[in-house]
Scaffold this active site. Structure first.
Site, PDB file in Angstrom:
ATOM      1  NE  ARG A   2      41.331  49.396  42.965  1.00 40.59           N
ATOM      2  CZ  ARG A   2      41.107  49.731  41.703  1.00 40.59           C
ATOM      3  NH1 ARG A   2      41.363  50.964  41.294  1.00 40.59           N
ATOM      4  NH2 ARG A   2      40.661  48.837  40.844  1.00 40.59           N
TER       5      ARG A   2
ATOM      6  N   GLY B  20      34.765  44.526  39.275  1.00 42.34           N
ATOM      7  CA  GLY B  20      34.046  45.541  40.036  1.00 42.34           C
ATOM      8  C   GLY B  20      32.660  45.130  40.476  1.00 42.34           C
TER       9      GLY B  20
ATOM     10  N   GLY C  62      40.484  45.281  35.472  1.00 43.20           N
ATOM     11  CA  GLY C  62      40.958  44.871  34.152  1.00 43.20           C
ATOM     12  C   GLY C  62      42.126  43.909  34.187  1.00 43.20           C
TER      13      GLY C  62
ATOM     14  CE  LYS D 257      26.817  45.300  25.117  1.00 50.57           C
ATOM     15  NZ  LYS D 257      27.300  46.432  24.272  1.00 50.57           N
TER      16      LYS D 257
END
Length: 398
Positions: free
Chosen positions: A37, A356, A379, A199
């Site tokens: 980053r 990630g 996110g 999920k």
């Protein structure tokens, strides 16, 4: 997508530029373990410095909850940031109430780089408090957001401050938005998406948005088990969501109605438990025993996925195919990653990946640098794929 203001719309020379960056990097034993980053923001920062700006850097680190937590100070990232920039970086220790930040910023000269303390040490950051946003704005004359990874949060340093200063996207954010626009807004078709992970419930919005935009949707990971079970397949003791079987069927029906081809695994790597180098076997999905778990895709599915990629012009990828952290259940993800990288190197595929686990898998495969663009935004990347408006981006639109 509405036009986003960039550095080209500002005149940074001789000005104090407040730059929001992402320095929420992994730290181990007091040292930064992964500088990805930091490396992403360095070219943009150097451009501003070359133009004659003084840089006032804002960032968050972990979750101190609006309190001063010494163990969550940004001081720990200063050596890595200074090394990446190749110059000294001043660090301003402040609780955001003592006046230290405005005093230091006012004294900053062209070519200087000051890193302010963790913005989340003040409760006004996550609350997007107007007065705290004004305080941050008082540190400079222009505002640049180069932290796309935090753009999905309406915080004082990502959204509120932009209402009080001439503002624009930094080069790293500009590159990220350009890649995402290339992937979903103006893609070269056929457009394929790979969505993996554990999920279905965590990716309902993503799946709904993608089936309306892509030509082929490939579902992998444990979430594929829910889709397989909804079709009556025996998934043994695999992880799946029995309360979402009807939802999975609806998604498949919506995909069919929208002319989106949905590809599910046809074979798998099976084992009785998830642990490294456990005894495993390959089988078609009609042959899963009740005491087995589906932990990766098999060779037939790998071949089918790679065949789809051969016919695709653009790929968007979020989520691995199996439990890639545990060998040998990394084979499917690594094989597809290497094939996508080879197609990209040949100029046959535009490949955009993020998340990630996905980034970790691409690094494991040794091909992260070969894809067209790999997002480290987490996110924010996911919410963009879901079709959501990101407040830190919206505030920069002309």
């Amino acid at each position: 997508m509405p036009r986003i203001r960039t550095i080209d719309d500002l005149a940074p020379g001789g000005k104090r530029a407040v730059v929001r960056v992402d320095l929420n990097v992994p730290v181990e034993n007091g040292e930064v373990r992964d500088t990805t980053r930091i490396d992403r923001i360095v070219p943009g920062l150097r451009e501003l410095l070359k133009a004659g700006a003084a840089l006032i850097l804002l960032a968050h680190f972990e979750r101190p909850g609006g309190k001063v937590v010494p163990g969550m100070s940004l001081r720990v990232v200063v050596p890595a940031l200074a090394k990446a920039l190749g110059l000294d970086v001043g660090f301003i220790a402040t609780d955001w109430r003592d006046g230290a930040a405005p005093r230091a910023a006012a004294a900053a000269q062209p070519g200087h780089v000051l890193l302010m303390e963790n913005t989340r040490f003040h409760p006004g950051e996550e609350a997007n408090d107007k007065e705290f946003a004004k305080l941050l704005a008082s540190l400079g004359e222009i505002y640049i957001n180069d932290a796309f990874s935090a753009a999905h949060r309406a915080h004082a340093s990502t959204e509120g401050i932009a209402h009080f200063l001439p503002s624009a996207a930094g080069r790293s954010m500009q590159a990220e938005l350009g890649a995402l626009e290339r992937a979903l807004e103006k893609p070269v078709r056929p457009l394929t998406a790979i969505v993996g992970g554990a999920k279905v419930s965590s990716k309902l919005d993503l799946l709904a948005n993608l089936i309306a935009k892509v030509d082929t949707l490939i579902i992998g990971g444990a979430m594929a088990n829910t889709f397989l079970a909804s079709e009556g397949a025996n998934v043994g003791k695999s992880l799946y969501e029995p309360d979402l079987l009807a939802t999975a069927r609806r998604i498949m029906n919506d995909a069919k109605a929208g002319n989106c081809t949905l590809l599910l695994p046809a074979d798998a790597s099976l084992a009785s438990e998830l642990k490294a180098n456990v005894s495993s076997r390959l089988a078609i999905l009609d042959d899963v025993r009740s005491d087995e778990m589906i932990l990766d895709i098999g060779p037939d599915t790998i071949a089918a996925v790679n065949s789809v990629l051969d016919r695709s012009a653009t790929l968007v990828w979020n989520g691995p195919f199996g439990a890639f952290e545990v060998k040998p259940f990394d084979r499917g993800t690594l094989a597809v990653a290497r094939h996508a990288a080879e197609l990209t190197r040949r100029g046959a595929l535009v490949s955009i990946a993020g998340g990630g686990d996905t980034v970790a898998a691409l690094n494991e495969a040794g091909v992260a640098q070969d894809l067209t663009y790999v997002s480290t935004a987490g996110g924010a990347f996911l919410e963009w794929l879901e079709g959501k408006t990101l407040p830190g981006v919206k505030v920069l639109q002309s």
